[in-house]
Design a protein around this motif. Structure first.
Motif, PDB file in Angstrom:
ATOM      1  N   MET A 115     -14.969  71.085  21.130  1.00  0.00           N
ATOM      2  CA  MET A 115     -13.145  71.203  21.633  1.00  0.00           C
ATOM      3  C   MET A 115     -13.852  69.735  21.868  1.00  0.00           C
ATOM      4  O   MET A 115     -14.343  69.117  22.724  1.00  0.00           O
ATOM      5  CB  MET A 115     -12.705  71.876  22.923  1.00  0.00           C
ATOM      6  N   ALA A 116     -12.586  68.884  21.654  1.00  0.00           N
ATOM      7  CA  ALA A 116     -11.749  67.944  21.944  1.00  0.00           C
ATOM      8  C   ALA A 116     -11.732  67.654  23.309  1.00  0.00           C
ATOM      9  O   ALA A 116     -10.825  68.389  23.861  1.00  0.00           O
ATOM     10  CB  ALA A 116     -11.225  66.930  21.106  1.00  0.00           C
ATOM     11  N   SER A 117     -11.261  66.306  24.006  1.00  0.00           N
ATOM     12  CA  SER A 117     -10.914  66.333  25.141  1.00  0.00           C
ATOM     13  C   SER A 117      -9.496  66.993  25.395  1.00  0.00           C
ATOM     14  O   SER A 117      -8.887  67.629  26.089  1.00  0.00           O
ATOM     15  CB  SER A 117     -10.967  65.260  25.882  1.00  0.00           C
ATOM     16  N   LEU A 131      -8.034  70.056  36.959  1.00  0.00           N
ATOM     17  CA  LEU A 131      -9.623  69.414  36.494  1.00  0.00           C
ATOM     18  C   LEU A 131     -10.121  70.394  35.580  1.00  0.00           C
ATOM     19  O   LEU A 131     -10.052  71.805  35.722  1.00  0.00           O
ATOM     20  CB  LEU A 131     -10.800  69.541  38.027  1.00  0.00           C
ATOM     21  N   TRP A 132     -11.530  69.514  34.670  1.00  0.00           N
ATOM     22  CA  TRP A 132     -11.985  71.070  33.778  1.00  0.00           C
ATOM     23  C   TRP A 132     -14.079  70.889  33.420  1.00  0.00           C
ATOM     24  O   TRP A 132     -14.191  69.361  34.101  1.00  0.00           O
ATOM     25  CB  TRP A 132     -11.506  71.190  32.451  1.00  0.00           C
ATOM     26  N   ARG A 133     -14.938  71.609  32.706  1.00  0.00           N
ATOM     27  CA  ARG A 133     -15.737  71.450  32.477  1.00  0.00           C
ATOM     28  C   ARG A 133     -16.158  72.054  31.263  1.00  0.00           C
ATOM     29  O   ARG A 133     -15.983  73.451  31.291  1.00  0.00           O
ATOM     30  CB  ARG A 133     -17.346  71.791  34.143  1.00  0.00           C
ATOM     31  N   GLU A 134     -17.176  71.545  30.340  1.00  0.00           N
ATOM     32  CA  GLU A 134     -17.470  71.844  29.446  1.00  0.00           C
ATOM     33  C   GLU A 134     -18.912  72.612  29.834  1.00  0.00           C
ATOM     34  O   GLU A 134     -19.449  71.728  30.352  1.00  0.00           O
ATOM     35  CB  GLU A 134     -17.530  71.029  28.203  1.00  0.00           C
ATOM     36  N   ILE A 135     -18.607  73.662  28.985  1.00  0.00           N
ATOM     37  CA  ILE A 135     -20.459  74.453  29.310  1.00  0.00           C
ATOM     38  C   ILE A 135     -20.574  74.904  28.045  1.00  0.00           C
ATOM     39  O   ILE A 135     -20.108  75.685  27.103  1.00  0.00           O
ATOM     40  CB  ILE A 135     -20.039  76.005  30.079  1.00  0.00           C
TER      41      ILE A 135
END
Length: 216
Positions: A115-117, A131-135
């Motif tokens: 996904m794009a930010s 807050l978010w984190r890409e996994i």
């Protein structure tokens, strides 16, 4: 935002109490592993330590649509799972708060495209996550990659789907395909669903026969 890479696919039994009807898994996204849960150690999410579990959500992009996916947080004391509803209740040191020993668990099958930010920021449908984190997941056999996104928000996106239910009173694990019952952590009941009905206990006919010789 930061990223978490190259998670191994771990095959374990993870359970969650669910009042809602259970949902069948599938079809899979890029990572075609319908039976493999992923266990992400919370220790790898250092800046999320102490976050309230109720503020967490997990989303994935599938066929152009961002949707929440089922997940759970297994709270642990050291390596021992905290089961407050079990026959011998155990509780986490900080119940309801993400700790370094905890695991964030979801199904590899639910992973989607990257996904794009901007899409992650809008994943909640309202206020952007704080807050978010890409996994990033990678299948070790064919190296296919899939992505999920862990978000922190006051009202995080939540999936109504539940894959597994656990009844602590009878130590019973249920899915849409089978039920497993245990006594003292050993299985003594296993039945399959067929056309919506529960079949016979497939362990009922198993017996262990042995001949013993006593030596004086």
């Amino acid at each position: 935002m930061g990223r978490v890479y190259a998670l191994a696919l771990l095959i374990t039994v993870s359970a969650r109490v669910a009042a809602e009807p259970l949902t069948a898994l599938g079809p899979c996204g890029p990572v075609d592993r319908p039976y493999d849960p992923v266990e992400l150690p919370a220790a790898r999410l250092r800046d999320l330590k102490g976050t309230a579990v109720g503020r967490l959500g997990v989303v994935a992009l599938r066929q152009g649509r961002v949707r929440p996916i089922p997940f759970q947080v297994d709270q642990r004391n050291g390596r021992k799972l905290a089961l407050p509803e079990g026959p011998e209740p155990t509780r986490a040191e900080r119940a309801g708060m993400l700790g370094p020993d905890d695991l964030v668990v979801f199904m590899a099958c639910d992973a989607g495209e990257r996904m794009a930010s901007a899409d992650v920021e809008q994943s909640g449908g309202g206020k952007a996550p704080s807050l978010w984190r890409e996994i990033r997941l990678e299948d070790p056999l064919d190296h296919t990659a899939g992505f999920v996104y862990l978000v922190v928000a006051d009202a995080p996106p939540e999936s109504p789907a539940r894959y597994v239910a656990y009844d602590g009173r009878g130590d019973l694990v249920s899915t849409t395909r089978y039920r497993v019952g245990m006594v003292n952590a050993l299985p003594n009941y296993f039945a399959l669903f067929s056309d919506g009905a529960v079949g016979p206990n497939l362990l009922d006919g198993l017996r262990l026969r042995a001949d013993a010789t006593l030596l004086a």
